[in-house]
Enzyme design. Structure first.
Site, PDB file in Angstrom:
ATOM      1  N   LYS A 122      19.097 -21.306  28.374  1.00  0.00           N
ATOM      2  CA  LYS A 122      18.406 -22.488  28.908  1.00  0.00           C
ATOM      3  C   LYS A 122      19.073 -23.743  28.348  1.00  0.00           C
ATOM      4  O   LYS A 122      19.398 -23.796  27.152  1.00  0.00           O
ATOM      5  CB  LYS A 122      16.925 -22.424  28.520  1.00  0.00           C
ATOM      6  CG  LYS A 122      16.030 -23.445  29.202  1.00  0.00           C
ATOM      7  CD  LYS A 122      14.572 -23.265  28.772  1.00  0.00           C
ATOM      8  CE  LYS A 122      13.634 -24.253  29.465  1.00  0.00           C
ATOM      9  NZ  LYS A 122      12.230 -24.081  29.046  1.00  0.00           N
ATOM     10  N   SER A 197       9.082 -24.054  32.932  1.00  0.00           N
ATOM     11  CA  SER A 197      10.313 -24.831  33.020  1.00  0.00           C
ATOM     12  C   SER A 197      11.587 -23.980  32.903  1.00  0.00           C
ATOM     13  O   SER A 197      12.646 -24.464  33.277  1.00  0.00           O
ATOM     14  CB  SER A 197      10.326 -25.906  31.941  1.00  0.00           C
ATOM     15  OG  SER A 197      10.385 -25.318  30.658  1.00  0.00           O
ATOM     16  N   SER A 221       6.296 -21.719  29.787  1.00  0.00           N
ATOM     17  CA  SER A 221       7.594 -21.917  30.427  1.00  0.00           C
ATOM     18  C   SER A 221       8.489 -20.688  30.475  1.00  0.00           C
ATOM     19  O   SER A 221       9.512 -20.708  31.162  1.00  0.00           O
ATOM     20  CB  SER A 221       8.356 -23.054  29.745  1.00  0.00           C
ATOM     21  OG  SER A 221       7.783 -24.282  30.105  1.00  0.00           O
TER      22      SER A 221
END
Lengths: 542, 374
Positions: A122, A197, A221
C-alpha cells in the site's frame, strides 16, 4: 506448479460442507522445516506461497518464471483494475534473477520463507527504492529515505516488492475513489469499487497481480476491501506489527495488515511482519508464534474440528441497514461453523452503535495533527508564495484532496479549546466503553463474528457525494479498531451482482494477540467451504 | 552578567510602560515585556554608566510608587544527552546546518518518536533538585502550531500531567544587593523537544531552515510568580544555571541557547492579588492566537517511574548549591564567601588548606583557599 487460475462456477448461495467421505491430501502445514512433498490438490483456496516455495525448492520453476507469470497477468489486468500507483516490474525481474542465482549457488538456504513471493505494498507504507505518495498529490514524486519495518521484514524474508498499491488519500475513505491519482475497480465487476482504503492491495491480490499484499487498517481499511474483493484480510492486534514507516492517519488506531488469497498465505505473511520494533514504542514485545503451525490440512481434520469453540454472532450487525444477501451469507457461515463443531450464540454489544461517531472524532482529531507535517516546507509539493501563511495555505489547498481537508477541519474543530471535552474527551470515554463491552463478550466467546461490511461492493460514484452514507459503511469494523483487537475477514459467500456474483466476507474478531486462533478457525472455515471459489471472473477472460 | 541584563530589562519596562501597562491602547514596541534573555544579551551594553543608571532608577521609582512588579521566568534547559529526545541523532552546537538530522527529527512521513530514557533521568534529577513532587505516571502531549522550524507541525511536550510539580528553589541574594535568603515556588517541570532554527537571508528575500536543533531535549521549568525585583529574577536564573551544571544535565551556556529564560513582568498596585489586564508581547508570531489544540501523543506510551528508579537517582545526586552554601555557612564562612564558593561546582573549598588561616571568611578568598577540582 502454482495452482491453475480458473474461475469456477460461482454459486449464489452458500453450500454446506459435504457430508460424504473426505478426500485425503498430504499435510501442508509443516512448511518451515520440512517442505511438503506434495502440492495441495485442487481444493478451496490453496496456498500460493506454499506452491511457489515448492517450485523453487524442487527446481520445477525459477523465480524469474514465477515473476513473469505474475507480471504478465498484472500487465493484462492493470488497464481495467488500476490497483497500482507504481509498478516496479524491472526491479522485480532483477530481484528474481538475483534470487535464482542465489538458489543456484547457495541452494535451499537462500530460500527465505517468502522467497520469490511477489508483494504489493500500500502506498502509505514507505519504500526506499520507490516513490511513496500515500495516495496524495502533496507527496507526488516523494521517495522516502527508508523502508517501513513491515516492508523491510518482507524483503528480508525474500519477498519481491512488485509495486505500490492505490488507496484513498492517506487512508481516508472506503472506496479508493479518494486517491489523488486514479480510481481502482473491483476485479469482480469493473463498475464497482474495490472498497477502501486499501482497495489497491485487495484488488491486486484478488486479480492475482501479486501473491500477497500489505495494507493498513484504521477503521476497516483492510477488512472491508477484503470483503468487497473476495480475499482474506487480516487486521492484527494494535501493536502486533510495527507502524514505523506507515504514514500516520490516526496513530492510536492504525495497524499494518495483510491480504492473501488464502488464510495460509495471510498467516505466513503475519509471521514475517509481526513483532516488536525498537522504532515503534507502541509495538508489542509479545512473542510471535509461527502462525502457520496450527493450520492443519483439511484431510487431517477431525470430523468436528471446532469442538469446544464458542462463537458469538453480534446481533447489532445483522439488523437494519444491512443487505439481506449479506445477512444470509453470514448466517450460512455461522451454521457452517456450527457444523464444524462450534457453539454459535447470539450476543449483543450494547455500545456497538456508539463506536462510529466516536471513531470519526478520534480519527479526525489525530489526522488533523498527523497531517500537519505536509506543509510544503521540507518535502512534497510546494506552491511558492510571498508570505508564509500563503505558502502553507496554497500548498495544502493544492496538494490535499477534499476528503482529507474535511477530516482535518473536523479534527481541528474537535481539538479546539472549548470543544475538546465535548468531543475528543467524550469520544475517548466511548472508546473505553466499546473496549469494555468487547472484553465482556470475549470472556464468554472465543470469537465474535459479523459481516465485514453492511453490503457487498457498490457502484463507483454511488457514495462520493454522500460522505455520511460512506462513513456508515464502516459500522462493522470501526469498533474493532477502537478496542485494538485482531480481526480476520474470510470470504464466505456471494450476493447477486456483476457477472458471477459479488463476494461477501465474514469478520471474525478475537481477544488481543489471538491472531493464531483466528487464523486457525479461519483456515478450517475456508478449507471446508465447498464449491465456492473466490477467483474473480476477470481471470477467466484472459 | 545575567544580573545586569535583567536590571536593564526592568528599567526599560518601567519607563516605557508607564501608561501602557494596564490595558490602554498604547502600542508598545514588541519584546519589551516578554523577552528572551539570550537575545537581549548581545544587544544590551553590559554596564550602564552609573549616573544614568541611578537617574533611571530614581525616575522609575517615582513613577512606580504604589506599584510592584511580579516576575516569572520560564526557563528552558537544553539537556546534554548524547542523542536527541526522540531519535538517535547527536546534537553538537555549531555544527554545519542540517548535518545532525534524520527522517524522524525532520518529520518525514511514517517516522515515530522513541523516547530517550536519559531525558527522563535528567528530568527526575532536576525535579528532585527543585524539591518537586514527581508524577510516577506522566504522559506526552502534542502542542500544535505551524512554523517552518517545527518539522512535524507539533511539538512533543507535556501538558496536563508534567513529570514534576510543586517544588521550590532556595537561594541567597548577593550581599552587595542587600543579601537575604529567598525561596521561590516551582509550579512545574516538564519534558519537551526543541524546534529547529530559521536563518534569514540578509536581503530578507528568503529564509532557510536548520533542523539540527529539532528534537533536542528540553526541560521547561515554570516558577510561581514569586519574584518582585530584577535582582531576585537574576539570581533565580543564575541559580538555575548553577543547578543544571552541578547536576551535569546541561551545560547551561546561554550564548548557545542551552539555557533560555523567558521573562514575564507584570505590574500591579501593591496589595492587589490579581494581575491587571494581561498584555503579552512575543518576539515571534506563531499562528494567530494561541490555541495549541493539545492532545495526548498517541505514538508514545505513558512514562511510568518506579520508586526504586527515583530513589536510585536521588541517591546519586551530588551536593547541590543550596546544601553547599548551608554547609559553608555552618562552617562559619561569611555569606560573601559562601556565595562565591558555591558559585561553581568546579570550585571546591578545602578546609585543610584553609586551616592555617586564623581569620575565617574575611575579604575575598585568596588563591590558597580555592582549588580547582575536576
Amino acid at each position: 506448479m502454482p495452482p491453475p487460475l480458473q474461475a469456477h462456477r460461482m454459486l449464489l448461495s452458500h453450500r454446506r460442507i459435504s457430508s460424504g467421505p473426505r478426500r485425503r491430501f498430504t499435510a501442508v502445514s509443516s512448511l518451515s522445516s520440512a517442505p511438503a512433498k506434495t502440492v495441495v490438490a485442487p481444493g478451496p483456496a490453496p496456498s500460493s506461497i506454499l506452491s511457489i516455495r515448492e517450485s523453487l525448492l524442487s527446481g520445477e520453476r525459477t523465480a524469474v518464471d514465477i515473476t513473469s507469470e505474475y507480471l504478465s497477468r498484472l500487465r493484462r489486468t492493470e488497464p481495467s483494475v488500476r490497483s497500482f500507483i507504481h509498478v516496479a516490474d524491472a526491479a522485480a525481474e532483477r530481484e528474481a534473477e538475483e534470487l535464482d542465482r542465489r538458489i543456484a549457488s547457495g541452494g535451499k538456504d537462500a530460500v527465505g520463507p517468502l522467497a520469490g513471493v511477489l508483494v504489493g505494498v500500500k502506498d502509505n507504507l514507505c519504500t526506499a527504492a520507490m516513490p511513496s505518495t500515500g495516495g496524495s498529490r502533496i507527496l507526488d514524486g516523494f521517495q522516502p529515505a527508508y523502508d517501513a519495518t513491515a516492508v523491510r521484514r518482507l524483503r528480508e524474508a525474500g519477498a519481491i516488492v512488485v509495486g505500490k498499491t492505490n488507496l484513498d488519500e492517506f487512508g481516508m475513505g472506503s472506496t479508493t475513489e479518494g486517491s489523488g491519482f486514479q480510481v481502482t475497480t473491483n476485479p469482480w465487476d469493473d463498475s464497482c469499487v474495490p472498497g477502501g482504503s486499501s482497495g489497491g492491495s485487495a484488488s491486486a491480490v484478488s486479480a492475482r497481480q501479486c501473491v500477497v499484499s500489505l495494507g493498513s487498517d484504521t477503521g476497516g481499511s483492510v477488512r472491508q476491501p477484503a470483503s468487497f474483493c473476495g480475499v482474506v484480510g487480516l487486521k492484527p492486534t494494535y501493536g502486533r506489527v510495527s507502524r514505523f514507516g506507515l504514514m500516520a492517519y490516526a496513530s492510536s488506531l492504525d495497524v499494518v495488515g495483510c491480504f492473501g488469497s488464502s488464510v495460509f498465505d495471510t498467516a505466513t505473511m503475519l509471521s514475517v511482519i509481526a513483532g516488536h520494533d525498537k522504532m515503534d514504542s507502541t509495538s508489542s514485545s509479545n512473542d510471535v508464534p509461527d502462525y502457520r503451525s496450527d493450520l492443519v490440512s483439511p484431510n487431517l481434520l477431525e470430523s468436528k474440528p471446532l469442538n469446544n469453540v464458542r462463537i458469538g454472532i453480534i446481533q447489532e450487525t445483522l439488523g437494519e441497514g444491512v443487505d439481506t444477501g449479506v445477512i444470509s451469507s453470514v448466517k450460512a457461515a455461522a451454521s457452517h461453523l456450527e457444523q464444524l463443531g462450534s457453539v454459535v450464540e447470539e450476543v449483543t454489544l450494547p455500545s456497538f452503535s456508539l463506536g462510529l461517531p466516536a471513531y470519526y472524532i478520534l480519527a479526525s482529531s489525530e489526522a488533523s495533527s498527523n497531517l500537519s507535517r505536509y506543509d510544503g516546507i521540507r518535502y512534497g509539493k510546494q506552491v511558492p508564495a510571498d508570505e508564509l501563511n500563503e505558502l502553507y495555505g496554497d500548498s495544502r489547498a493544492n496538494g490535499l484532496g477534499h476528503e482529507v481537508k474535511m477530516r482535518i477541519l473536523m479534527g481541528t474543530y474537535a481539538l479546539s479549546a472549548g470543544y475538546y471535552d465535548a468531543y475528543y474527551k467524550r469520544a475517548q470515554q466511548v472508546r473505553t466503553l466499546v473496549k469494555k463491552s468487547f472484553e465482556e463478550a470475549l470472556k464468554r466467546y472465543d470469537v465474535l463474528i459479523s459481516p465485514a461490511a453492511p453490503s457487498a461492493a457498490y457502484k463507483i460514484g454511488e457514495k462520493t457525494n454522500d460522505p455520511l452514507a460512506m462513513y456508515a459503511g464502516d459500522i462493522m469494523t470501526v469498533n474493532v479498531n477502537l478496542a485494538g483487537l485482531p480481526a480476520l475477514v474470510v470470504p464466505c459467500g456471494f450476493v447477486e451482482g456483476g457477472s458471477a456474483g459479488l463476494p461477501v466476507g465474514l469478520q471474525m474478531i478475537g481477544s488481543p494477540f489471538s491472531e493464531g486462533n483466528l487464523l486457525r478457525i479461519g483456515h478450517i472455515f475456508e478449507q471446508t467451504l465447498q464449491d465456492l471459489s473466490f477467483v474473480p471472473p476477470l481471470l477467466a477472460d484472459i | 552578567m545575567a544580573l545586569t541584563l535583567l536590571r536593564g530589562i526592568r528599567t526599560q519596562t518601567l519607563l516605557r510602560a508607564n501608561v501602557g501597562l494596564f490595558g490602554t491602547t498604547q502600542r508598545l514596541p514588541l519584546a519589551h515585556l516578554t523577552t528572551r534573555v539570550e537575545s537581549v544579551q548581545t544587544t544590551e551594553p553590559k554596564t550602564v554608566p552609573k549616573s544614568i543608571q541611578q537617574a533611571t532608577k530614581e525616575a522609575a521609582e517615582q513613577k512606580m510608587q504604589g506599584f510592584e512588579a511580579v516576575i516569572g521566568i520560564e526557563t528552558h534547559v537544553q539537556l546534554s544527552t548524547i542523542t536527541k529526545a526522540f531519535c538517535s541523532c547527536p546534537y553538537d552546537y555549531g555544527s554545519q546546518p542540517n548535518s545532525t538530522v534524520c527522517p524522524t527529527c525532520m518529520g518525514h512521513p511514517g517516522t515515530l518518536p522513541v523516547l530517550n530514557t536519559k531525558v527522563v533521568e535528567c528530568a527526575v534529577k532536576v525535579a528532585l533538585a527543585l524539591n518537586c513532587e514527581i508524577s510516577m505516571t506522566s504522559k506526552f502531549d502534542r502542542k500544535q502550531y505551524f512554523y517552518p522550524d517545527l518539522p512535524k507541525g507539533y511539538q512533543i511536550s507535556q501538558f496536563d500531567i508534567p513529570i514534576a510539580e510543586k517544588g521550590y528553589l532556595d537561594l541567597d541574594l548577593p550581599v552587595e544587593f542587600g543579601g537575604g535568603h529567598r525561596r521561590f515556588g516551582i509550579t512545574r517541570v516538564h519534558m519537551e523537544e526543541d524546534a529547529g532554527k530559521l536563518l534569514h537571508s540578509e536581503s530578507g528575500n528568503y529564509s532557510q531552515v536548520d533542523l539540527n536543533r529539532a528534537g533536542v531535549p528540553l526541560l521547561e521549568i515554570v516558577p510561581e510568580p514569586d519574584m518582585r525585583t530584577g535582582i531576585e529574577a537574576a539570581e533565580y536564573g543564575a541559580e538555575m544555571q548553577r543547578l543544571v551544571r552541578y547536576l551535569g544535565v546541561g551545560n547551561g551556556n546561554m550564548q548557545e541557547g542551552s539555557l533560555r529564560c523567558d521573562v514575564n513582568v507584570s505590574v500591579r498596585p501593591i496589595g492587589q492579588s490579581e494581575f491587571g489586564t494581561k498584555k503579552t508581547f512575543t518576539m515571534r508570531k506563531k499562528e494567530g492566537l494561541a490555541d495549541y489544540r493539545y492532545f495526548p501523543e498517541p505514538d508514545l506510551p505513558e512514562v511510568v517511574l518506579t520508586s526504586e528508579y527515583v530513589d536510585e537517582i536521588r541517591n546519586s545526586l551530588p551536593e547541590l548549591p543550596e546544601a553547599k552554601r548551608r554547609r559553608y555557612e555552618n562552617m562559619g564562612l561569611s555569606m560573601q564567601d559562601v556565595i562565591f564558593l558555591a558559585n561553581d561546582d568546579n570550585i571546591k573549598y578545602l578546609p585543610t588548606i584553609r586551616s592555617n588561616s586564623s581569620s575565617i571568611g574575611l575579604g575575598k578568598p585568596s588563591c590558597r583557599d580555592i582549588s580547582l577540582a575536576r
